[in-house]
Scaffold this motif. Structure first.
Motif, PDB file in Angstrom:
ATOM      1  N   VAL A 303      56.775   3.769  85.432  1.00 15.25           N
ATOM      2  CA  VAL A 303      56.979   2.788  86.420  1.00 15.25           C
ATOM      3  C   VAL A 303      58.616   2.553  86.648  1.00 15.25           C
ATOM      4  CG1 VAL A 303      56.705   0.312  86.785  1.00 15.25           C
ATOM      5  CG2 VAL A 303      54.920   1.509  85.891  1.00 15.25           C
ATOM      6  N   PHE A 314      51.601  -2.097  85.607  1.00 13.67           N
ATOM      7  CA  PHE A 314      50.823  -1.256  84.878  1.00 13.67           C
ATOM      8  C   PHE A 314      50.365  -1.928  83.457  1.00 13.67           C
ATOM      9  CE2 PHE A 314      50.741   1.334  80.967  1.00 13.67           C
ATOM     10  CZ  PHE A 314      49.750   2.395  81.229  1.00 13.67           C
ATOM     11  N   THR A 356      47.120   0.888  87.142  1.00 11.17           N
ATOM     12  CA  THR A 356      48.133   0.837  87.827  1.00 11.17           C
ATOM     13  C   THR A 356      47.964   0.032  89.178  1.00 11.17           C
ATOM     14  OG1 THR A 356      49.138   2.662  86.622  1.00 11.17           O
ATOM     15  CG2 THR A 356      50.169   1.845  88.683  1.00 11.17           C
TER      16      THR A 356
END
Length: 396
Positions: A303, A314, A356
């Motif tokens: 990320v 996430f 996610t």
């Protein structure tokens, strides 16, 4: 006849040696389980159908109780509702003693107290599930067993369930596959002008047709990040995020897939691919012996390297009879708890949900959520289809 519902264990359907060890570590002599999921586990999968979607009745509520004495599974007792005598007659309830005699919390706990008293001095430290014990039942336990010390048993029971059996994994596979199949059928029927409420109603029917108990659907559409079902109408070109939990014989299929009314453009393809890449990075850490926190570390690192890091979320968590159960991988996820497994090795049979989400300010809410089973060779992902853009036009 659905024989799976009629298969009842003739011996304790859980690992008594493991439970005895866990009770030793927690300093427990007796365990009183009162949550529906833990009672189901201790009974080898039995779940009373009458209270499958509600628990209130009359002036009280359904309270199943399972009592276990450390080292003596033969002294176990199940206390159920009076209507469970029908199930008892069919031989569907495993327990050396079954007392299907209760209507509410007071009746049920009274029968449990009576049983614990018969155990005598062996019941000095009793484990209870405080989060699943109504106030009136807890008060009655304290009054009726004033000579014992009560301790929290949630962690003990969660660790007992942390590694799933082959039969449990089969149920998780079925739940995951069926939830995604229901999503694919729902995306296929989406058209401009439908409301989000209508999409959720369609998904509910699709899950029920696949023998799932529909639990929830979080749905976002268009540019909105609001995931509540509503009368918002779908328009041509809208992206649709469906995140749903379907329950199969107590086990949760919790996955998220993306649809679109039309065809995705290059930017949408790139955005979903970015989410897919993060999911795959996290998957690569999963194998027996790997440290649980490595999943979180890998996903968060992916990320941070993204140009969309400011709008990416996430997380990863355990799943099974409960959403967000062991393995506990992080203390900073959406559901707060101590990250016990962040420093512990993963083991075969653990089940992990990885998710996610990208909250794009112009293109909407885009998310993938997958279920991963830890296997000897690494991982298995039941329900792993439909991961791209599911176009209602192309699927029709």
């Amino acid at each position: 006849m659905d024989t799976a519902h009629d298969t009842i264990a003739t011996v304790a359907p859980f690992d008594t040696a493991k439970l005895n060890r866990l009770m030793d570590e927690a300093g427990l002599d007796v365990l009183i389980a009162t949550s529906r999921h833990n009672v189901q586990y201790l009974l080898g999968g039995y779940r009373f159908f009458f209270f499958d979607v509600m628990e209130a009745i009359g002036t009280s509520r359904y309270l199943p109780v399972f009592v276990y004495q450390k080292g003596h599974p033969e002294n176990s007792i199940y206390v159920g509702n009076r209507m469970e005598k029908f199930e008892q007659e069919l031989g569907r309830i495993w327990a050396p003693t079954v007392r299907a005699e209760a209507w509410g919390t007071i009746d049920a706990v009274g029968l449990a107290i009576e049983h614990v008293r018969k155990l005598g001095g062996a019941a000095r430290r009793v484990g209870i599930e405080t989060g699943f014990l109504p106030a009136d039942a807890r008060d009655q336990l304290l009054a009726g067993l004033g000579h014992v010390e009560f301790r929290e048993a949630h962690f003990t029971l969660e660790r007992l369930r942390a590694i799933k059996s082959a039969a449990e994994l089969d149920l998780i596979r079925e739940a995951s596959e069926r939830v995604v199949d229901a999503m694919m059928a729902t995306f296929r029927d989406c058209t401009p002008g439908m409301t989000k409420n209508e999409v959720v109603a369609r998904l509910r029917r699709e899950e029920q047709q696949r023998d799932l108990v529909f639990e929830y659907c979080l749905i976002a559409a268009g540019r909105s990040h609001n995931r509540a079902p509503s009368n918002q109408r779908l328009a041509e070109g809208d992206v649709i995020s469906i995140d749903s939990g379907g329950n199969y014989r107590g086990y949760i299929g919790d996955l998220s897939r993306m649809g679109i009314l039309g065809e995705p453009d290059s930017e949408l393809r790139e955005l979903l691919q970015e989410i897919e890449d993060i999911q795959q990075v996290a998957r690569c850490t999963i194998r027996p012996g790997a440290i649980g926190g490595d999943i979180i570390a890998a996903g968060e690192a992916a990320v941070r390297s993204s140009p969309h890091r400011a709008v990416l979320d996430f997380t990863a968590h355990g799943i099974g009879l409960v959403s967000h159960e062991a393995p506990r991988l992080t203390a900073t996820g959406p559901v707060p708890y101590a990250p016990y497994d962040a420093t512990q090795p993963l083991q075969c049979g653990m089940v992990i949900s990885i998710e996610t989400a990208l909250l794009h300010p112009e293109r909407g809410y885009i998310k993938l959520e997958d279920t991963l089973i830890v296997t000897e060779s690494g991982w298995e992902a039941p329900g792993d289809h439909g991961r791209g853009w599911n176009s209602s036009r192309l699927m029709a």
